[in-house]
Design an enzyme around this catalytic site. Sequence first.
Site, PDB file in Angstrom:
ATOM      1  N   SER A  46      60.982  11.155  45.511  1.00  0.00           N
ATOM      2  CA  SER A  46      60.764  12.338  44.679  1.00  0.00           C
ATOM      3  C   SER A  46      59.386  12.400  44.024  1.00  0.00           C
ATOM      4  O   SER A  46      59.245  12.890  42.904  1.00  0.00           O
ATOM      5  CB  SER A  46      61.864  12.457  43.612  1.00  0.00           C
ATOM      6  N   GLU A  74      61.139   2.145  47.441  1.00  0.00           N
ATOM      7  CA  GLU A  74      61.802   3.450  47.447  1.00  0.00           C
ATOM      8  C   GLU A  74      63.259   3.301  46.999  1.00  0.00           C
ATOM      9  O   GLU A  74      64.132   2.991  47.828  1.00  0.00           O
ATOM     10  CB  GLU A  74      61.786   4.048  48.852  1.00  0.00           C
ATOM     11  N   GLY A  92      57.909  12.176  50.936  1.00  0.00           N
ATOM     12  CA  GLY A  92      58.717  12.912  51.906  1.00  0.00           C
ATOM     13  C   GLY A  92      58.608  14.411  51.668  1.00  0.00           C
ATOM     14  O   GLY A  92      57.659  15.072  52.107  1.00  0.00           O
ATOM     15  N   GLY A  93      59.584  14.974  50.929  1.00  0.00           N
ATOM     16  CA  GLY A  93      59.684  16.419  50.728  1.00  0.00           C
ATOM     17  C   GLY A  93      58.371  17.098  50.349  1.00  0.00           C
ATOM     18  O   GLY A  93      57.996  18.115  50.951  1.00  0.00           O
ATOM     19  N   GLY A 150      64.590  12.184  47.672  1.00  0.00           N
ATOM     20  CA  GLY A 150      65.022  13.572  47.830  1.00  0.00           C
ATOM     21  C   GLY A 150      65.916  14.088  46.712  1.00  0.00           C
ATOM     22  O   GLY A 150      66.506  15.167  46.841  1.00  0.00           O
ATOM     23  N   HIS A 172      62.908   2.117  56.693  1.00  0.00           N
ATOM     24  CA  HIS A 172      63.203   3.186  55.723  1.00  0.00           C
ATOM     25  C   HIS A 172      64.705   3.193  55.441  1.00  0.00           C
ATOM     26  O   HIS A 172      65.509   2.933  56.336  1.00  0.00           O
ATOM     27  CB  HIS A 172      62.747   4.531  56.295  1.00  0.00           C
ATOM     28  N   LYS A 232      59.584  13.009  58.293  1.00  0.00           N
ATOM     29  CA  LYS A 232      60.981  12.854  58.735  1.00  0.00           C
ATOM     30  C   LYS A 232      61.261  13.775  59.929  1.00  0.00           C
ATOM     31  O   LYS A 232      60.368  13.990  60.749  1.00  0.00           O
ATOM     32  CB  LYS A 232      61.936  13.082  57.559  1.00  0.00           C
ATOM     33  N   ASN A 262      55.502  11.351  54.929  1.00  0.00           N
ATOM     34  CA  ASN A 262      56.594  11.053  55.861  1.00  0.00           C
ATOM     35  C   ASN A 262      57.335  12.362  56.125  1.00  0.00           C
ATOM     36  O   ASN A 262      58.104  12.824  55.285  1.00  0.00           O
ATOM     37  CB  ASN A 262      57.525  10.001  55.214  1.00  0.00           C
ATOM     38  N   GLU A 317      66.774   5.490  55.208  1.00  0.00           N
ATOM     39  CA  GLU A 317      67.545   6.367  56.117  1.00  0.00           C
ATOM     40  C   GLU A 317      67.815   5.663  57.448  1.00  0.00           C
ATOM     41  O   GLU A 317      68.867   5.857  58.066  1.00  0.00           O
ATOM     42  CB  GLU A 317      66.803   7.696  56.309  1.00  0.00           C
TER      43      GLU A 317
HETATM   44  P1  PGA Z   1      61.103  12.126  49.098  1.00  0.00           P
HETATM   45  O1  PGA Z   1      61.217  11.058  50.279  1.00  0.00           O
HETATM   46  O2  PGA Z   1      59.654  12.155  48.676  1.00  0.00           O
HETATM   47  O3  PGA Z   1      61.550  13.428  49.721  1.00  0.00           O
HETATM   48  O4  PGA Z   1      61.984  11.681  47.996  1.00  0.00           O
HETATM   49  C1  PGA Z   1      60.476   9.857  50.257  1.00  0.00           C
HETATM   50  C2  PGA Z   1      60.812   9.031  51.471  1.00  0.00           C
HETATM   51  O5  PGA Z   1      61.974   9.034  51.895  1.00  0.00           O
HETATM   52  O6  PGA Z   1      59.930   8.363  52.041  1.00  0.00           O
END
Ligand code: PGA
Length: 251
Positions: free
Chosen positions: A208, A164, A229-230, A170, A94, A10, A8, A96
């Site tokens: 994470s 999640e 994500g990251g 993050g 999600h 983002k 992802n 966010e």
């Molecule tokens: P992250 O994000 O791996 O950066 O923690 C995961 C996500 O929001 O899907």
Amino acid sequence: MSLRLIANWKLNGSKEFNQKWISNFFKYFNSHDFSSLGIAPPSMYIDHLRGLLGKNNICLGAQNIDEEDSGARTGEISASMIKDLGCGFTIVGHSERRTLFHESNQAISKKLIQANRYSLVPILCIGESAEEYQDNITHEILHQQILGALKGSIETTSLIIAYEPVWAIGSGQTPTPEEINSVHEMIKDVVQSRFPKIDLASVLYGGSVSITNAASLFEQKNIDGALIGGASLDGKEFASIANVFNKIKVK
Ligand code: PGA
């Protein structure tokens, strides 16, 4: 294999980023089977990325779709448009989107219906806040989120859920692999018992995930994969996580 590891990206990317990512990914990924892999770039780069990916079958998808099919909804992108670009999945709900864009359960339900209508596999995200985790009410919260999202979308036949925890996204923090495993077991039980018509293809963990914790997560029976994500922003790290996944989950 069905989709199990989803990047992802983002709000990150550019044409140059795509090129570097692809060249790093292919340098380090040590299998020829791409069927478990998905990438959700910003939607406007889907076509560019497809051109770079060539013939391999890494699945492309959207980070979000609109709840309607068409109309006067400036700035939105529909499930039919995402399908038109040859995508196979979309992330829905999600955290966010829920917090920054005030997405309600009702909107999430409608998005699931849209995804289903255009044969996009929805990756439904659910997760508790830090406070809810501390109060030990994770199971109740997830139960409510599942019912809230699925009760209006009973036509949804194919589904992936991503657990999640909001506080893990993050932050570098995660629940223990055993805690995640038991949450995933609960999610599978709830979906199976309340929505027997839904084919829950897998339950992914997100928050994470990195090359450091990937093996301990994938060793758990009920952690079927990850939404990343990251760590997915670096083609080399995503490839390394996928290599760990293949070693543990692909027998
Ligand atoms: P992250 O994000 O791996 O950066 O923690 C995961 C996500 O929001 O899907």
